[in-house]
Motif scaffolding. Structure first.
Motif, mmCIF file in Angstrom:
data_model
loop_
_atom_site.group_PDB
_atom_site.id
_atom_site.type_symbol
_atom_site.label_atom_id
_atom_site.label_comp_id
_atom_site.label_asym_id
_atom_site.label_seq_id
_atom_site.Cartn_x
_atom_site.Cartn_y
_atom_site.Cartn_z
ATOM 1 N N THR A 87 0.834 -1.210 0.000
ATOM 2 C CA THR A 87 0.000 0.000 0.000
ATOM 3 C C THR A 87 0.863 1.252 0.000
ATOM 4 N N ALA A 88 1.926 1.241 0.813
ATOM 5 C CA ALA A 88 2.845 2.388 0.840
ATOM 6 C C ALA A 88 3.563 2.537 -0.495
ATOM 7 N N TRP A 89 3.992 1.410 -1.079
ATOM 8 C CA TRP A 89 4.640 1.442 -2.398
ATOM 9 C C TRP A 89 3.714 2.117 -3.416
ATOM 10 N N LYS A 90 2.453 1.662 -3.424
ATOM 11 C CA LYS A 90 1.507 2.161 -4.424
ATOM 12 C C LYS A 90 1.252 3.653 -4.245
ATOM 13 N N THR A 91 1.059 4.091 -2.993
ATOM 14 C CA THR A 91 0.782 5.500 -2.728
ATOM 15 C C THR A 91 1.980 6.384 -3.042
ATOM 16 N N SER A 92 3.175 5.837 -2.845
ATOM 17 C CA SER A 92 4.380 6.636 -3.085
ATOM 18 C C SER A 92 4.652 6.856 -4.566
ATOM 19 N N ALA A 93 3.918 6.126 -5.425
ATOM 20 C CA ALA A 93 4.090 6.255 -6.885
ATOM 21 C C ALA A 93 5.542 6.047 -7.306
ATOM 22 N N GLY A 94 6.185 5.061 -6.716
ATOM 23 C CA GLY A 94 7.560 4.717 -7.082
ATOM 24 C C GLY A 94 8.619 5.399 -6.245
ATOM 25 N N ALA A 95 8.239 6.397 -5.444
ATOM 26 C CA ALA A 95 9.230 7.134 -4.653
ATOM 27 C C ALA A 95 9.884 6.246 -3.595
ATOM 28 N N ALA A 96 9.192 5.184 -3.168
ATOM 29 C CA ALA A 96 9.747 4.295 -2.147
ATOM 30 C C ALA A 96 11.020 3.607 -2.626
ATOM 31 N N ALA A 97 11.205 3.539 -3.936
ATOM 32 C CA ALA A 97 12.430 2.934 -4.468
ATOM 33 C C ALA A 97 13.570 3.938 -4.572
ATOM 34 N N ARG A 98 13.258 5.250 -4.449
ATOM 35 C CA ARG A 98 14.275 6.278 -4.655
ATOM 36 C C ARG A 98 14.784 6.911 -3.362
ATOM 37 N N ILE A 99 14.125 6.650 -2.253
ATOM 38 C CA ILE A 99 14.528 7.284 -0.998
ATOM 39 C C ILE A 99 14.619 6.224 0.094
ATOM 40 N N PRO A 100 15.714 6.203 0.864
ATOM 41 C CA PRO A 100 15.858 5.169 1.893
ATOM 42 C C PRO A 100 14.922 5.409 3.078
ATOM 43 N N VAL A 101 14.406 4.314 3.614
ATOM 44 C CA VAL A 101 13.607 4.362 4.837
ATOM 45 C C VAL A 101 14.372 3.595 5.909
ATOM 46 N N ALA A 102 14.622 4.256 7.025
ATOM 47 C CA ALA A 102 15.406 3.655 8.107
ATOM 48 C C ALA A 102 14.527 3.441 9.323
ATOM 49 N N ARG A 103 14.748 2.329 10.006
ATOM 50 C CA ARG A 103 13.991 2.024 11.221
ATOM 51 C C ARG A 103 14.840 2.300 12.447
ATOM 52 N N ALA A 104 14.204 2.920 13.438
ATOM 53 C CA ALA A 104 14.864 3.193 14.712
ATOM 54 C C ALA A 104 14.153 2.418 15.813
ATOM 55 N N LYS A 105 14.932 1.749 16.660
ATOM 56 C CA LYS A 105 14.322 1.014 17.772
ATOM 57 C C LYS A 105 13.582 1.970 18.703
ATOM 58 N N ASN A 106 14.165 3.148 18.911
ATOM 59 C CA ASN A 106 13.541 4.171 19.750
ATOM 60 C C ASN A 106 13.728 5.505 19.046
ATOM 61 N N LEU A 107 12.635 6.078 18.557
ATOM 62 C CA LEU A 107 12.734 7.307 17.757
ATOM 63 C C LEU A 107 13.293 8.463 18.577
ATOM 64 N N THR A 108 12.852 8.608 19.815
ATOM 65 C CA THR A 108 13.338 9.709 20.656
ATOM 66 C C THR A 108 14.845 9.612 20.845
ATOM 67 N N GLN A 109 15.335 8.401 21.116
ATOM 68 C CA GLN A 109 16.772 8.224 21.317
ATOM 69 C C GLN A 109 17.544 8.499 20.029
ATOM 70 N N ALA A 110 16.976 8.084 18.891
ATOM 71 C CA ALA A 110 17.639 8.344 17.606
ATOM 72 C C ALA A 110 17.744 9.843 17.344
ATOM 73 N N LEU A 111 16.710 10.591 17.687
ATOM 74 C CA LEU A 111 16.742 12.046 17.504
ATOM 75 C C LEU A 111 17.778 12.697 18.419
ATOM 76 N N LYS A 112 17.873 12.204 19.647
ATOM 77 C CA LYS A 112 18.872 12.748 20.577
ATOM 78 C C LYS A 112 20.287 12.483 20.073
ATOM 79 N N GLU A 113 20.522 11.288 19.550
ATOM 80 C CA GLU A 113 21.849 10.970 19.013
ATOM 81 C C GLU A 113 22.159 11.837 17.796
ATOM 82 N N ALA A 114 21.146 12.089 16.959
ATOM 83 C CA ALA A 114 21.348 12.959 15.792
ATOM 84 C C ALA A 114 21.715 14.370 16.228
#
Length: 331
Positions: free
Chosen positions: A219-246
């Motif tokens: 569903t995400a692939w279809k809605t993105s109209a192909g953009a999902a293949a052109r931009i990386p998607v990264a998973r964070a175990k804890n988003l708040t901690q990932a933002l603090k590290e950034a």
């Protein structure tokens, strides 16, 4: 006939103690014992039996909550349905297992082109009946064509954040890193639209948490109209901690919220390494994520409009950042 001269009690005792039919077999069974001792988990009075029952119930619950597979053996979330979406996915070389084709399909240019891409990319083609294809796509409008995707390979959030800084420092990208972080975006269509907006306005990646978040499904692939293949998607175990590290590495983090203290036009942080965080439409940013942001930014809208769709808010924000950065490069 001579009468039995023995006392009646003796005769009775003889009848009771005398041999009866099958008595030898009963004796043998007693000598053989009761057999091997049952396992602890099979004894109803043992605590291991209760633990076994709890484990079986937990397994049954997991099975009940697992996405149901369709007639093709795949869940509908793994299948792109429709001639245009299938062709777009193949053109973008989205990793696919096989293409499903209705046996009675009326071929056109899109079908022929899709078959050609499958031949070039080594994607298997399987013919199904209309009923099987309906089941495989979860009764989506498939137009006789569907594509079964490979599981999406997510980037690691920490690695992507550091890698982009290194690329910017070495001049491999012409601007400071720009990322979009999704806080509790659970609708894959919203995620797909955010991916499309991110790719359109030169973002370098999208961050999503591992839990309570939509993933890159069909569903995400279809809605993105192909953009999902052109931009990386990264998973964070804890988003708040990932933002603090950034932030510790030099990124600035801005959250999008209608009640933000900073207005989007003329965003002063646009030229910096930046992470834009968008929350769900209903709840907005979570408390911990909002507290981590360097600034909460609002987009001016008319009073008659309560809020913006999450992907629309991302698109407007990224456009403003892109415009500001282009102005810096031209001056």
């Amino acid at each position: 006939m001579a009468k039995d001269s023995r006392p009646k009690s003796a005769a009775v005792r003889k009848n009771k103690k005398g041999p009866t039919s099958g008595s030898g077999g009963q004796g043998r069974r007693k000598l053989e014992g009761k057999g091997p001792t049952p396992k602890a988990e099979d004894r109803v009075y043992h605590k291991a039996h209760k633990q076994k029952q709890l484990a079986e119930r937990a397994a049954a619950k997991r099975e009940a909550n697992r996405p149901r597979t369709r007639g093709s053996g795949y869940g509908a979330d793994d299948v792109v349905a429709g001639r245009n979406p299938v062709l777009e996915a193949l053109v973008e070389r989205v990793p696919a297992k096989e293409m499903l084709v209705a046996a009675d399909i009326e071929s056109d240019g899109r079908v022929r082109e899709a078959l050609q891409h499958c031949a070039e990319q080594g994607v298997r083609v399987r013919e199904l009946t209309r009923r099987q294809l309906d089941n495989a796509t979860g009764d989506a409008v498939h137009q006789g064509l569907a594509l079964v995707l490979e599981p999406y390979e997510y980037a690691d959030a920490a690695e992507l954040i550091e890698e982009l800084l290194e690329k910017a420092a070495k001049g491999y990208i012409a601007h400071q890193p720009l990322l979009v972080a999704c806080d509790s975006i659970t609708d894959p269509r919203n995620l797909g639209a955010i991916l499309r907006a991110s790719a359109a306005f030169d973002a370098d990646g999208v961050l999503v948490p591992e839990r309570r978040s939509a993933g890159v499904t069909a569903t995400a692939w279809k809605t993105s109209a192909g953009a999902a293949a052109r931009i990386p998607v990264a998973r964070a175990k804890n988003l708040t901690q990932a933002l603090k590290e950034a932030k510790s590495l030099g990124y600035f983090v801005v959250g999008l919220d209608g009640g933000g203290e900073m207005s989007l036009p003329g965003l002063s942080l646009a030229e910096e390494p930046l992470i834009v965080v968008v929350g769900s439409e209903g709840k907005g940013l979570s408390r911990l994520v909002a507290e981590t942001c360097d600034a909460i930014v609002s987009i001016p809208i008319t009073k008659s409009t309560e809020s913006l769709n999450a992907s629309m808010a991302v698109g407007i924000t990224l456009y403003e950042i892109s415009t500001a950065r282009q102005g810096v490069r031209q001056s």
